[in-house]
Design an enzyme around this catalytic site. Sequence first.
Site, PDB file in Angstrom:
ATOM      1  N   MET A  30       0.776  -1.188  -0.015  1.00  0.00           N
ATOM      2  CA  MET A  30       0.075   0.027   0.164  1.00  0.00           C
ATOM      3  C   MET A  30       0.746   1.293   0.122  1.00  0.00           C
ATOM      4  SD  MET A  30      -3.556  -0.923   1.987  1.00  0.00           S
ATOM      5  CE  MET A  30      -2.985  -0.596   3.751  1.00  0.00           C
ATOM      6  N   GLY A  31       2.083   0.993  -0.205  1.00  0.00           N
ATOM      7  CA  GLY A  31       3.098   2.350  -0.361  1.00  0.00           C
ATOM      8  C   GLY A  31       3.643   2.602   0.961  1.00  0.00           C
ATOM      9  N   HIS A  34       9.084   0.845   3.313  1.00  0.00           N
ATOM     10  CA  HIS A  34      10.299   1.100   4.344  1.00  0.00           C
ATOM     11  C   HIS A  34      11.105  -0.184   4.261  1.00  0.00           C
ATOM     12  CE1 HIS A  34       7.880  -2.067   6.494  1.00  0.00           C
ATOM     13  NE2 HIS A  34       6.787  -1.061   6.706  1.00  0.00           N
ATOM     14  N   GLY A  36      11.330  -2.746   5.525  1.00  0.00           N
ATOM     15  CA  GLY A  36      10.552  -4.119   5.499  1.00  0.00           C
ATOM     16  C   GLY A  36       9.865  -4.565   4.191  1.00  0.00           C
ATOM     17  N   HIS A  37       9.697  -3.377   3.229  1.00  0.00           N
ATOM     18  CA  HIS A  37       9.088  -3.637   1.931  1.00  0.00           C
ATOM     19  C   HIS A  37      10.279  -3.996   1.119  1.00  0.00           C
ATOM     20  CE1 HIS A  37       5.728  -0.934   3.515  1.00  0.00           C
ATOM     21  NE2 HIS A  37       5.152  -1.888   3.007  1.00  0.00           N
TER      22      HIS A  37
HETATM   23  O1  PAF Z   1      -0.195  -5.955   3.877  1.00  0.00           O
HETATM   24  C1  PAF Z   1      -0.528  -4.789   2.880  1.00  0.00           C
HETATM   25  O2  PAF Z   1       0.203  -3.887   2.710  1.00  0.00           O
HETATM   26  C2  PAF Z   1      -1.839  -4.969   2.458  1.00  0.00           C
HETATM   27  O3  PAF Z   1      -2.722  -5.587   3.339  1.00  0.00           O
HETATM   28  C3  PAF Z   1      -1.792  -5.541   1.327  1.00  0.00           C
HETATM   29  C4  PAF Z   1      -1.526  -7.145   1.260  1.00  0.00           C
HETATM   30  C5  PAF Z   1      -0.876  -4.842   0.081  1.00  0.00           C
HETATM   31  C6  PAF Z   1      -3.313  -5.683   0.445  1.00  0.00           C
HETATM   32  O4  PAF Z   1      -3.661  -4.410   0.365  1.00  0.00           O
END
Ligand code: PAF
Length: 283
Positions: A30-31, A34, A36-37
């Site tokens: 969801m943008g 950080h 973690g992503h």
């Molecule tokens: O974990 C998230 O950021 C959200 O729940 C996801 C998996 C992108 C779905 O919108």
Amino acid sequence: MKTVVRASELNAAIELAKAAGKKVALVPTMGALHQGHLSLIQVAKKHADFVVVSIFVNPLQFGPSEDFDKYPRTLETDSAQLAEAGVDLLFSPTVDVMYPDASESTKSAGHIGNTFEGAVRPGHFDGMLTVVSRLFDLVQPNVAVFGAKDAQQLHLIKTMATRDYPNLEIIEAPTIREVGGLALSSRNRYLDEAAHEVAQQLSAALRAGAAAVHPGGQTNPKQVIEAATAVLAKAPEAKLDYIALVDQDTFEPLENGFSGRALLLIAARVGETRLIDNTEITF
Ligand code: PAF
């Protein structure tokens, strides 16, 4: 890195990658990215040769009391980070692209979707599964990567994928932690210095729970929960919602005499910020 907004542009880019024999990985986000992503992207790169990241703040997974409008939207800096991380394609659709047909049915997360996080966020997991399945349909990835930190989300996605997307591999990426143990989360940005200190106690509680297991011996799940609860009790500023042990495969709460792999879950509010974390425990 190419950025696409429309489904037709996405299809064209994916078709091209697949025609070149590439294995496609999807990392849904969801943008407000950080470390973690970024670690999810590194995991994706190990399993595929064409990495697609989606950024979409999904209205369906926000309840009426949760502030969808205030969710941080940082597309420009996110996009720069993704390009730097070596992502091949950024998909940042609008609501119309994701939900062109308002009458289309939503996914149901079933009874597990109403427990733990679902109990405090009614409808959240139905909305989350709906967007994830829509992303799977649009991107048609070979693998998709999700963080272990959101354990209930991961469990529900794995269940849906086994049922509805048998050719898709769901990959679990380990939780990334600060030196003090706090799990990285978009919500950590709301913690001031004092709250940040208190928030470290969540992971300390999980460690205490894990340490209460006697290797090779018989440990009662209750002892694990008690050990974790005792740590959090020393930080009354953290308002505990739950500490629970669940079977890792079913997400059902554990009773006495369990043997196998379990997850110790914790959720607490620190100031206005609700935090969750978990650790794996083998009995
Ligand atoms: O974990 C998230 O950021 C959200 O729940 C996801 C998996 C992108 C779905 O919108």
